[in-house]
Design a protein around this motif. Structure first.
Motif, PDB file in Angstrom:
ATOM      1  N   LEU A 382       0.504  -0.872  -0.371  1.00  0.00           N
ATOM      2  CA  LEU A 382       0.292   0.230   0.039  1.00  0.00           C
ATOM      3  C   LEU A 382       1.130   1.124  -0.258  1.00  0.00           C
ATOM      4  CD1 LEU A 382      -2.344   1.162   0.237  1.00  0.00           C
ATOM      5  CD2 LEU A 382      -2.431   0.697   2.991  1.00  0.00           C
ATOM      6  N   ALA A 383       1.184   1.892  -1.237  1.00  0.00           N
ATOM      7  CA  ALA A 383       1.361   3.250  -1.637  1.00  0.00           C
ATOM      8  C   ALA A 383       0.630   4.160  -1.343  1.00  0.00           C
ATOM      9  CB  ALA A 383       2.031   3.228  -2.806  1.00  0.00           C
ATOM     10  N   THR A 384       1.963   5.280  -0.363  1.00  0.00           N
ATOM     11  CA  THR A 384       1.027   6.817   0.348  1.00  0.00           C
ATOM     12  C   THR A 384       1.556   7.479   0.619  1.00  0.00           C
ATOM     13  OG1 THR A 384      -0.511   7.263   1.839  1.00  0.00           O
ATOM     14  CG2 THR A 384       0.901   5.682   2.739  1.00  0.00           C
ATOM     15  N   VAL A 385       1.164   8.809   0.113  1.00  0.00           N
ATOM     16  CA  VAL A 385       2.189   9.699   0.986  1.00  0.00           C
ATOM     17  C   VAL A 385       1.137  11.118   2.041  1.00  0.00           C
ATOM     18  CG1 VAL A 385       3.020  10.939  -1.768  1.00  0.00           C
ATOM     19  CG2 VAL A 385       0.847  11.367  -0.710  1.00  0.00           C
ATOM     20  N   ASP A 386       0.734   9.511   3.354  1.00  0.00           N
ATOM     21  CA  ASP A 386       0.214  10.377   3.847  1.00  0.00           C
ATOM     22  C   ASP A 386       1.378  10.229   5.281  1.00  0.00           C
ATOM     23  OD1 ASP A 386      -1.656  11.578   6.042  1.00  0.00           O
ATOM     24  OD2 ASP A 386      -2.726   9.857   5.507  1.00  0.00           O
ATOM     25  N   ASP A 387       1.572  11.289   5.817  1.00  0.00           N
ATOM     26  CA  ASP A 387       1.758  10.839   7.578  1.00  0.00           C
ATOM     27  C   ASP A 387       1.557  11.288   8.667  1.00  0.00           C
ATOM     28  OD1 ASP A 387       1.264  13.791   6.862  1.00  0.00           O
ATOM     29  OD2 ASP A 387       3.283  14.814   6.995  1.00  0.00           O
ATOM     30  N   ARG A 388       0.230  10.856   8.109  1.00  0.00           N
ATOM     31  CA  ARG A 388      -1.028  10.806   9.770  1.00  0.00           C
ATOM     32  C   ARG A 388      -0.966   9.885   9.718  1.00  0.00           C
ATOM     33  NH1 ARG A 388      -4.850  14.837   6.314  1.00  0.00           N
ATOM     34  NH2 ARG A 388      -4.189  13.381   5.041  1.00  0.00           N
ATOM     35  N   VAL A 389      -0.836   8.567   9.489  1.00  0.00           N
ATOM     36  CA  VAL A 389      -1.254   7.414  10.271  1.00  0.00           C
ATOM     37  C   VAL A 389      -0.687   6.835  11.100  1.00  0.00           C
ATOM     38  CG1 VAL A 389      -0.616   4.912   9.605  1.00  0.00           C
ATOM     39  CG2 VAL A 389      -0.879   6.537   7.244  1.00  0.00           C
ATOM     40  N   SER A 390      -0.911   6.198  12.344  1.00  0.00           N
ATOM     41  CA  SER A 390      -0.835   5.945  13.120  1.00  0.00           C
ATOM     42  C   SER A 390      -0.407   4.664  13.588  1.00  0.00           C
ATOM     43  CB  SER A 390      -2.276   6.234  14.473  1.00  0.00           C
ATOM     44  OG  SER A 390      -3.289   4.594  13.821  1.00  0.00           O
ATOM     45  N   GLY A 391       0.730   4.741  14.502  1.00  0.00           N
ATOM     46  CA  GLY A 391       1.032   3.459  15.423  1.00  0.00           C
ATOM     47  C   GLY A 391       0.374   1.964  14.857  1.00  0.00           C
ATOM     48  N   GLU A 392      -1.072   2.530  15.823  1.00  0.00           N
ATOM     49  CA  GLU A 392      -2.006   1.349  15.998  1.00  0.00           C
ATOM     50  C   GLU A 392      -2.499   0.990  14.621  1.00  0.00           C
ATOM     51  OE1 GLU A 392      -1.617   4.477  16.987  1.00  0.00           O
ATOM     52  OE2 GLU A 392      -1.491   3.962  19.594  1.00  0.00           O
ATOM     53  N   ALA A 393      -2.707   1.745  13.135  1.00  0.00           N
ATOM     54  CA  ALA A 393      -2.888   1.236  12.189  1.00  0.00           C
ATOM     55  C   ALA A 393      -1.884   0.477  11.397  1.00  0.00           C
ATOM     56  CB  ALA A 393      -3.545   2.533  11.068  1.00  0.00           C
ATOM     57  N   ILE A 394      -0.800   1.303  11.590  1.00  0.00           N
ATOM     58  CA  ILE A 394       0.276   0.050  10.570  1.00  0.00           C
ATOM     59  C   ILE A 394       0.765  -1.486  11.681  1.00  0.00           C
ATOM     60  CG2 ILE A 394       3.110   0.037  10.767  1.00  0.00           C
ATOM     61  CD1 ILE A 394       3.161   3.287  11.074  1.00  0.00           C
ATOM     62  N   ASP A 395       0.577  -1.356  12.780  1.00  0.00           N
ATOM     63  CA  ASP A 395       0.110  -2.798  13.787  1.00  0.00           C
ATOM     64  C   ASP A 395      -0.819  -3.439  12.825  1.00  0.00           C
ATOM     65  OD1 ASP A 395       2.625  -2.449  14.830  1.00  0.00           O
ATOM     66  OD2 ASP A 395       1.573  -1.328  17.263  1.00  0.00           O
ATOM     67  N   GLU A 396      -2.194  -3.016  12.736  1.00  0.00           N
ATOM     68  CA  GLU A 396      -2.972  -3.787  12.362  1.00  0.00           C
ATOM     69  C   GLU A 396      -2.994  -4.275  10.257  1.00  0.00           C
ATOM     70  OE1 GLU A 396      -7.941  -3.562  11.608  1.00  0.00           O
ATOM     71  OE2 GLU A 396      -7.105  -1.720  12.983  1.00  0.00           O
ATOM     72  N   MET A 397      -2.310  -2.851  10.232  1.00  0.00           N
ATOM     73  CA  MET A 397      -1.665  -3.218   9.023  1.00  0.00           C
ATOM     74  C   MET A 397      -1.102  -4.519   8.623  1.00  0.00           C
ATOM     75  SD  MET A 397      -1.223   0.367   6.824  1.00  0.00           S
ATOM     76  CE  MET A 397      -2.109   1.617   7.260  1.00  0.00           C
ATOM     77  N   HIS A 398       0.141  -4.527   9.996  1.00  0.00           N
ATOM     78  CA  HIS A 398       0.750  -5.712   9.740  1.00  0.00           C
ATOM     79  C   HIS A 398       0.404  -7.167  10.323  1.00  0.00           C
ATOM     80  CE1 HIS A 398       4.585  -8.174  10.874  1.00  0.00           C
ATOM     81  NE2 HIS A 398       3.981  -8.465  11.944  1.00  0.00           N
ATOM     82  N   ARG A 399      -0.725  -7.342  11.106  1.00  0.00           N
ATOM     83  CA  ARG A 399      -1.104  -8.016  11.265  1.00  0.00           C
ATOM     84  C   ARG A 399      -2.428  -9.127  10.426  1.00  0.00           C
ATOM     85  NH1 ARG A 399      -2.198  -5.698  15.334  1.00  0.00           N
ATOM     86  NH2 ARG A 399      -4.267  -4.630  15.206  1.00  0.00           N
ATOM     87  N   ASN A 400      -2.761  -7.712   9.035  1.00  0.00           N
ATOM     88  CA  ASN A 400      -3.305  -8.421   7.866  1.00  0.00           C
ATOM     89  C   ASN A 400      -2.197  -8.604   6.618  1.00  0.00           C
ATOM     90  OD1 ASN A 400      -6.754  -8.282   8.439  1.00  0.00           O
ATOM     91  ND2 ASN A 400      -5.265  -6.821   9.123  1.00  0.00           N
ATOM     92  N   ALA A 401      -0.868  -8.465   6.890  1.00  0.00           N
ATOM     93  CA  ALA A 401      -0.265  -8.851   6.172  1.00  0.00           C
ATOM     94  C   ALA A 401       0.495  -7.524   4.867  1.00  0.00           C
ATOM     95  CB  ALA A 401       0.044 -10.076   5.357  1.00  0.00           C
TER      96      ALA A 401
END
Length: 446
Positions: A382-401
Motif C-alpha cells: 500500500l503506497a501513500t504520501v500520507d504522514d498522518r498514519v497512526s502506530g495502531e493502524a500500522i500494527d493492524e496492517m502488519h497483522r493483515n500482512a
C-alpha cells in the motif's frame, strides 16, 4: 484527539497577529501527554532557528549558579479552552556542563506550561499554531492552538500558508497571505490585462472556455516535466532516482498543486468576472443577486481541489513503473476487485504466482482495510504520501500482512509514526528490494 476552535475563530486570531509560527509536531512533542513514561517533558521543543529569531520572549540567565541555563516566563493564551497560562521557555546551553569531558552544546529550547489535554491523542503530523499579536490581548501577546492533522482546519491552514510536503516549521507574515499566493506578480498582472481586454472586446465567454481546468493526465505530465527539468533528468526511472518516493510526493503535493492553483485562478476569476459584469449592470447588485451562484463556484473549486489529488498520485506511480520498465497492469478488474496495479499481470495473480498487488491511497484513514480481502491473491503493498498514519493502524496492517510504502523522508521523519516498523518500507526499498532483488523477472530486458 486534541480540540481546537473552528477556522472562523482561528482566522480572526491570525489576522490580528503580526507574525505566525507553525510547527508540525513531532512524536516527542506529543507522546508525553499520552504516556506517563514521557511525563518529564510536559511541552514541546522550539527549533533553534525559531528560538533565535526574536519571535518568543528573550531568554535570560535567572540563576547565577547555573550559568548554562537560560529561561523566560511569560503568559500564553489558549483559545481552545479560553485559559491564560504561565508558560516557561528554557534553554540548556550545555549538556553535562560540570563534566569537561562530556560537556557539549545543546540546541533545544523547551516550552512548558501548556494544557496537557490539548496535546493528547493527536494524529501524527498535527500542527501547532502560535500567533504573536500586534497588541496586548487576553493579558498577553501570544496565543497557541493545536490542530489535529485530520481536521478540516488543518487542511485550511496547509492551503492558506502553502505548507509544502517537506514542511517542518516556519514563520509567516499574515499580511502577506493571499489566495493567489502561488501565482507570481507577473502572472497576476498578465491575467488582469487579459481579462480586461476580453471584457472590453466582448470576448469574455471565449476567454473562459480557453481556461478549462487541465485534466488529471495533462496536469500530471506538466508537473512531471517541470520536476525532471528542475533536476536535469530525462526520465523517472526509480532505480536511478535516489529518492523516488520523495520525488512523487514533491510532484503530486507541491509542483502539481502549484500548477493547478494557477490554472484555477485564471478559470475562477473569469467566471466571477462574468457574474459581476452580467448585462453591463451594477457589479454590487449583480453580486447580491447572484450570491448563490458565486457560492456554488467556490464550493465547486474546493471540492475539485480535494478530488484531484488522488487521481494524480496514480499517474505519477505509473510513470515510475513505465520508466523503470517494470511489468504491470493498471486498474484491471478481477473477482469483483480492481487494484490500482498488479505486477506483472492478473494472469500471474490468478495462478497464485509471485505477483504483487500495489494499491494507492493519498490519505489512508480507514479505507485501507478493504485490502485485507485481497491477501490470499498476492503480496500486498500500500503506497501513500500520507504522514498522518497512526502506530495502531500500522500494527493492524502488519497483522493483515500489508506492507506500507512511503516516501523516504517520511519514513525517518520525527513527525510521522513510521520509523521502527518493519512493515513500513520506502519507495526506494520497494523498487530495489521487492522488485529488482527479489523479483527480477518483473523488469523488462531492453
Amino acid at each position: 484527539m486534541g480540540f481546537h476552535p473552528e477556522w472562523s475563530e482561528i482566522s480572526k486570531l491570525v489576522s490580528s497577529s503580526e507574525c505566525i509560527f507553525i510547527k508540525k509536531l513531532s512524536r516527542n512533542d506529543t507522546s508525553w501527554a499520552d504516556s506517563p513514561k514521557n511525563g518529564h517533558q510536559n511541552g514541546f521543543l522550539i527549533p533553534r532557528a525559531i528560538a533565535e529569531s526574536n519571535f518568543f520572549p528573550e531568554l535570560k540567565n535567572s540563576n547565577p549558579d547555573k550559568s548554562h541555563i537560560f529561561d523566560a516566563e511569560y503568559q500564553t493564551f489558549w483559545p481552545a479552552s479560553g485559559e491564560v497560562r504561565t508558560s516557561t521557555i528554557k534553554y540548556f546551553s550545555m549538556r553535562n556542563p560540570n563534566d569537561i569531558a562530556k560537556a557539549r552544546p545543546r540546541y533545544e529550547w523547551q516550552h512548558t506550561g501548556v494544557p496537557k489535554e490539548q496535546f493528547q491523542r493527536l494524529t501524527p503530523a498535527s500542527l501547532l499554531i502560535v500567533g504573536k499579536l500586534a497588541q496586548l490581548k487576553f493579558g498577553t501577546r501570544y496565543w497557541f492552538i493545536v490542530v489535529d492533522s485530520v481536521s478540516e482546519e488543518a487542511e485550511i491552514i496547509e492551503t492558506l500558508f502553502e505548507l509544502k510536503a517537506d514542511f517542518h516549521y516556519g514563520l509567516f507574515n499574515p499580511s502577506l497571505l493571499d489566495a493567489s499566493a502561488s501565482a507570481s506578480a507577473s502572472e497576476i498582472d498578465q491575467l488582469i490585462l487579459e481579462l480586461s481586454q476580453a471584457i472590453q472586446e466582448g470576448t469574455l465567454e471565449q476567454f473562459i472556455k480557453k481556461q478549462a481546468l487541465p485534466s488529471p493526465e495533462a496536469l500530471a505530465v506538466r508537473a512531471q516535466t517541470k520536476w525532471l527539468n528542475e533536476n536535469s533528468l530525462d526520465d523517472m526511472n526509480p532505480f536511478s532516482i535516489s529518492q523516488p518516493g520523495d520525488a512523487v510526493m514533491c510532484i503530486s503535493r507541491d509542483i502539481e498543486y502549484s500548477i493547478y492553483k494557477q490554472a484555477e485562478l485564471r478559470y475562477r476569476a473569469a467566471q466571477v468576472a462574468r457574474i459581476l459584469l452580467h448585462g453591463g449592470g451594477d457589479p454590487v447588485a449583480n453580486l447580491v443577486r447572484a450570491f448563490s451562484e458565486l457560492d456554488s463556484i467556490f464550493l465547486s473549486a474546493a471540492q475539485t481541489r480535494k478530488s484531484r489529488a488522488g487521481l494524480s498520485f496514480e499517474h505519477h506511480v505509473a510513470r515510475l513503473f513505465r520508466d523503470g520498465h517494470i511489468r504491470h497492469e493498471a486498474q484491471v478488474v478481477f473477482g469483483g476487485r480492481r487494484p490500482d496495479f498488479v505486477l506483472p499481470d492478473v494472469k500471474a495473480l490468478n495462478l497464485k504466482g509471485d505477483a504483487l498487488i500495489v494499491s494507492l491511497k493519498t490519505t489512508l484513514r480507514e479505507r485501507w482495510k478493504q485490502l485485507a480481502l485481497e491477501k490470499p491473491l498476492g503480496a500486498i503493498f500500500l503506497a501513500t504520501v500520507d504522514d498522518r498514519v497512526s502506530g495502531e493502524a500500522i500494527d493492524e496492517m502488519h497483522r493483515n500482512a500489508i506492507f506500507l510504502v512511503v516516501p523516504e523522508s517520511l519514513k525517518k521523519a520525527k513527525e510521522s509514526a513510521y520509523n521502527g516498523y518493519g512493515n513500513v518500507i520506502t519507495f526506494k526499498q520497494f523498487f530495489d528490494d521487492e522488485v529488482k532483488s527479489k523479483r527480477p523477472s518483473l523488469i523488462i530486458s531492453l
